[in-house]
Structures are given as C-alpha cells and as structure tokens.
Design a protein around this motif. Structure first.
Motif, mmCIF file in Angstrom:
data_model
loop_
_atom_site.group_PDB
_atom_site.id
_atom_site.type_symbol
_atom_site.label_atom_id
_atom_site.label_comp_id
_atom_site.label_asym_id
_atom_site.label_seq_id
_atom_site.Cartn_x
_atom_site.Cartn_y
_atom_site.Cartn_z
ATOM 1 N N ASP A 28 -20.165 17.835 -47.712
ATOM 2 C CA ASP A 28 -20.753 19.083 -47.207
ATOM 3 C C ASP A 28 -20.802 19.041 -45.676
ATOM 4 O O ASP A 28 -21.263 18.047 -45.096
ATOM 5 C CB ASP A 28 -22.178 19.201 -47.781
ATOM 6 C CG ASP A 28 -22.796 20.547 -47.496
ATOM 7 O OD1 ASP A 28 -23.043 21.283 -48.452
ATOM 8 O OD2 ASP A 28 -23.029 20.855 -46.297
ATOM 9 N N PRO A 29 -20.354 20.090 -45.007
ATOM 10 C CA PRO A 29 -20.331 20.069 -43.537
ATOM 11 C C PRO A 29 -21.711 19.940 -42.896
ATOM 12 O O PRO A 29 -21.818 19.561 -41.729
ATOM 13 C CB PRO A 29 -19.675 21.400 -43.166
ATOM 14 C CG PRO A 29 -19.619 22.216 -44.402
ATOM 15 C CD PRO A 29 -19.751 21.293 -45.576
ATOM 16 N N ARG A 30 -22.786 20.223 -43.657
ATOM 17 C CA ARG A 30 -24.129 20.052 -43.075
ATOM 18 C C ARG A 30 -24.512 18.576 -42.984
ATOM 19 O O ARG A 30 -25.460 18.207 -42.291
ATOM 20 C CB ARG A 30 -25.169 20.782 -43.933
ATOM 21 C CG ARG A 30 -25.069 22.288 -43.845
ATOM 22 C CD ARG A 30 -25.919 22.945 -44.903
ATOM 23 N NE ARG A 30 -25.390 22.662 -46.233
ATOM 24 C CZ ARG A 30 -25.945 23.061 -47.384
ATOM 25 N NH1 ARG A 30 -27.062 23.755 -47.355
ATOM 26 N NH2 ARG A 30 -25.393 22.757 -48.542
ATOM 27 N N SER A 31 -23.787 17.716 -43.719
ATOM 28 C CA SER A 31 -24.113 16.291 -43.697
ATOM 29 C C SER A 31 -23.559 15.662 -42.422
ATOM 30 O O SER A 31 -22.493 16.060 -41.934
ATOM 31 C CB SER A 31 -23.502 15.645 -44.940
ATOM 32 O OG SER A 31 -23.110 14.343 -44.679
ATOM 33 N N SER A 32 -24.243 14.648 -41.898
ATOM 34 C CA SER A 32 -23.780 13.997 -40.660
ATOM 35 C C SER A 32 -22.522 13.157 -40.921
ATOM 36 O O SER A 32 -21.847 12.725 -39.984
ATOM 37 C CB SER A 32 -24.891 13.123 -40.082
ATOM 38 O OG SER A 32 -25.286 12.177 -41.038
ATOM 39 N N TRP A 33 -22.211 12.928 -42.181
ATOM 40 C CA TRP A 33 -21.035 12.133 -42.604
ATOM 41 C C TRP A 33 -19.778 12.537 -41.823
ATOM 42 O O TRP A 33 -19.052 11.699 -41.296
ATOM 43 C CB TRP A 33 -20.859 12.363 -44.107
ATOM 44 C CG TRP A 33 -19.651 11.807 -44.773
ATOM 45 C CD1 TRP A 33 -18.360 12.225 -44.645
ATOM 46 C CD2 TRP A 33 -19.627 10.733 -45.718
ATOM 47 N NE1 TRP A 33 -17.530 11.494 -45.463
ATOM 48 C CE2 TRP A 33 -18.281 10.581 -46.125
ATOM 49 C CE3 TRP A 33 -20.616 9.902 -46.275
ATOM 50 C CZ2 TRP A 33 -17.898 9.618 -47.068
ATOM 51 C CZ3 TRP A 33 -20.220 8.945 -47.209
ATOM 52 C CH2 TRP A 33 -18.884 8.810 -47.602
ATOM 53 N N HIS A 141 -32.064 3.388 -42.656
ATOM 54 C CA HIS A 141 -30.998 3.801 -41.736
ATOM 55 C C HIS A 141 -30.826 5.321 -41.726
ATOM 56 O O HIS A 141 -29.743 5.822 -41.433
ATOM 57 C CB HIS A 141 -29.681 3.132 -42.127
ATOM 58 C CG HIS A 141 -29.745 1.633 -42.183
ATOM 59 N ND1 HIS A 141 -30.029 0.859 -41.085
ATOM 60 C CD2 HIS A 141 -29.588 0.761 -43.205
ATOM 61 C CE1 HIS A 141 -30.021 -0.411 -41.431
ATOM 62 N NE2 HIS A 141 -29.765 -0.501 -42.711
ATOM 63 N N ALA A 142 -31.887 6.054 -42.062
ATOM 64 C CA ALA A 142 -31.772 7.518 -42.138
ATOM 65 C C ALA A 142 -31.426 8.115 -40.778
ATOM 66 O O ALA A 142 -31.867 7.617 -39.737
ATOM 67 C CB ALA A 142 -33.081 8.106 -42.646
ATOM 68 N N ASN A 143 -30.642 9.194 -40.816
ATOM 69 C CA ASN A 143 -30.324 9.928 -39.593
ATOM 70 C C ASN A 143 -31.501 10.868 -39.301
ATOM 71 O O ASN A 143 -31.786 11.756 -40.096
ATOM 72 C CB ASN A 143 -29.036 10.733 -39.817
ATOM 73 C CG ASN A 143 -28.619 11.509 -38.593
ATOM 74 O OD1 ASN A 143 -29.437 11.856 -37.751
ATOM 75 N ND2 ASN A 143 -27.335 11.779 -38.489
ATOM 76 N N PRO A 144 -32.192 10.680 -38.170
ATOM 77 C CA PRO A 144 -33.394 11.479 -37.915
ATOM 78 C C PRO A 144 -33.103 12.983 -37.824
ATOM 79 O O PRO A 144 -34.000 13.804 -38.004
ATOM 80 C CB PRO A 144 -33.914 10.940 -36.573
ATOM 81 C CG PRO A 144 -32.859 10.055 -36.033
ATOM 82 C CD PRO A 144 -31.876 9.733 -37.107
ATOM 83 N N ALA A 145 -31.819 13.341 -37.592
ATOM 84 C CA ALA A 145 -31.473 14.761 -37.451
ATOM 85 C C ALA A 145 -31.195 15.418 -38.804
ATOM 86 O O ALA A 145 -30.976 16.624 -38.863
ATOM 87 C CB ALA A 145 -30.244 14.886 -36.554
ATOM 88 N N SER A 146 -31.198 14.641 -39.903
ATOM 89 C CA SER A 146 -30.861 15.194 -41.223
ATOM 90 C C SER A 146 -32.096 15.203 -42.116
ATOM 91 O O SER A 146 -33.017 14.406 -41.921
ATOM 92 C CB SER A 146 -29.794 14.327 -41.891
ATOM 93 O OG SER A 146 -28.633 14.296 -41.106
ATOM 94 N N PRO A 147 -32.122 16.071 -43.148
ATOM 95 C CA PRO A 147 -33.235 16.040 -44.098
ATOM 96 C C PRO A 147 -33.296 14.669 -44.789
ATOM 97 O O PRO A 147 -32.251 14.041 -44.972
ATOM 98 C CB PRO A 147 -32.885 17.130 -45.121
ATOM 99 C CG PRO A 147 -31.684 17.836 -44.620
ATOM 100 C CD PRO A 147 -31.103 17.073 -43.477
#
Ligand code: COA
Length: 163
Positions: A28-33, A141-147
């Motif tokens: 999904d493009p909303r993911s930081s992946w 290791h969560a990305n702080p900018a993502s839910p």
C-alpha cells in the motif's frame, strides 16, 4: 517462473536485488515500505546482529527476501518479507520466515516478533498459519510517522540465553 530456488543469507552484493523485490511487492502506498532507500536497507540488514535471507531462482535472480534485527537478547524481529508476485503461492514466503526462525533458534533467541502495517492486514492469516499470535506489546522499530502496526509473536521453545 519456476525452477530450483535457493534460500541463503543476504550479502552486500544482493542489496539491489533485495530492494527490487521489496519495490515489486505491491505494498500500500501509505506504508513507509515503498520509501525504503538502498541506504536504509543496508543500514537495517547489516547492523549489529542483523541480517536477512534471499530466495534465489536459477537464472532469475532474487525472487524473495526477508530481514531480521534483534530487539534485546530474547527477541529477534522479522521484517521486509516479500516475494515477487510471479512466484507467490509456492511456499517461498513460508520458507523465508522459517529461515529466520531457524537462525533465531541457533542464535539463542526465545522468540520471533514481527509487525504488520495497518495498511496490510490481509496478510495476517499467513502469519497465523505459521504459528504467530497477536501481541499487544509495542514494536521497537516502529516508524514514528506511521500508524502503530499490529504485532505478532512466535515462541520458539529454545532454551533462554543469558541476558
Ligand atoms: C506475504 C508474502 C511474502 C507471501 O509469499 P508467498 O511466497 O506467496 O508465501 P507462501 O506461498 O508461503 O504462502 C502463500 C499463502 O499466504 C496467503 N497470503 C499471503 N499474503 C496474503 C494477503 N495479503 N492476502 C491474502 N492472502 C495472503 C496466500 O493467499 C497463500 O495462501 P494459500 O497457501 O492458502 O494459497 C507475499 O504475499 C508478499 O510478498 N506480499 C507483499 C509483501 C507483504 O505483505 N509482506 C509482509 C509484510 S508484514
């Protein structure tokens, strides 16, 4: 695409192939992946006690990938699991997860933990089939900018090592 597939530890020279599989995964493009750069990937895969595996198809290069990083002495986190859409449904994803679990057991970790993006929850039954269970703990290791992602854990039943 078919033929013999080798699963082996990732090396520096595999970085472009590993990255290309991630970018072809259709996340999904909303993911930081999808914003992972080669530099991010190198830092993640080749940090202390970190690494990963690739699935390599004869004559077709890298068709699958997975990474791992420690979170303390008892937990190995699994990340960046992907297979090329053309090779899905043949058990490669499961083999890559098992490669990380075998490494974790050999290295003395008690469990493997992974985080599923809020935007990728359709993959959850895949992990449940492999023995993972939902956990309410946070992802180190969560990305702080993502839910906040959904965390899953599998206990390996290996003897605990000294912390
Ligand atoms: C998840 C993934 C690595 C599985 O790879 P694979 O090579 O197909 O793995 P396997 O062949 O071992 O298992 C496939 C099974 O998982 C199921 N599955 C995997 N992802 C799924 C999804 N998003 N939605 C529904 N089912 C999914 C398949 O339906 C299939 O089930 P079946 O055996 O009953 O047909 C691959 O689908 C992928 O790269 N997805 C995009 C990246 C991704 O979501 N990575 C996980 C990040 S947490």
């Amino acid at each position: 695409m078919s033929g013999p597939v080798t699963i082996r530890p990732v090396e520096q020279a595999d970085l472009p192939g590993f990255h290309a599989v991630m970018m072809a995964a259709g996340m999904d493009p909303r993911s930081s992946w999808n914003r992972t750069t080669l530099t991010d990937l190198e830092r993640s895969l080749f940090g202390a006690d970190s690494g990963g595996f690739i699935a390599e198809l004869e004559n077709a290069g890298v068709v699958g990938c997975v990474g791992y990083r420690p979170d303390g002495t008892q937990t190995l986190t699994l990340n960046k699991l992907a297979t090329r859409p053309e090779v899905r449904g043949q058990g490669l994803g499961a083999r890559l997860v098992q490669a990380v679990e075998s490494h974790a057991s050999r290295a003395g970790y008690a469990r493997v933990l992974l985080a599923v993006s809020q935007f990728n929850q359709d993959v959850i039954p895949f992990y449940i089939r492999l023995g993972y269970a939902r956990s309410e703990e946070p992802y180190a290791h969560a990305n702080p900018a993502s839910p906040a992602p959904v965390v899953f854990v599998k206990n390996l039943g290996t003897p605990a090592r000294a912390s």
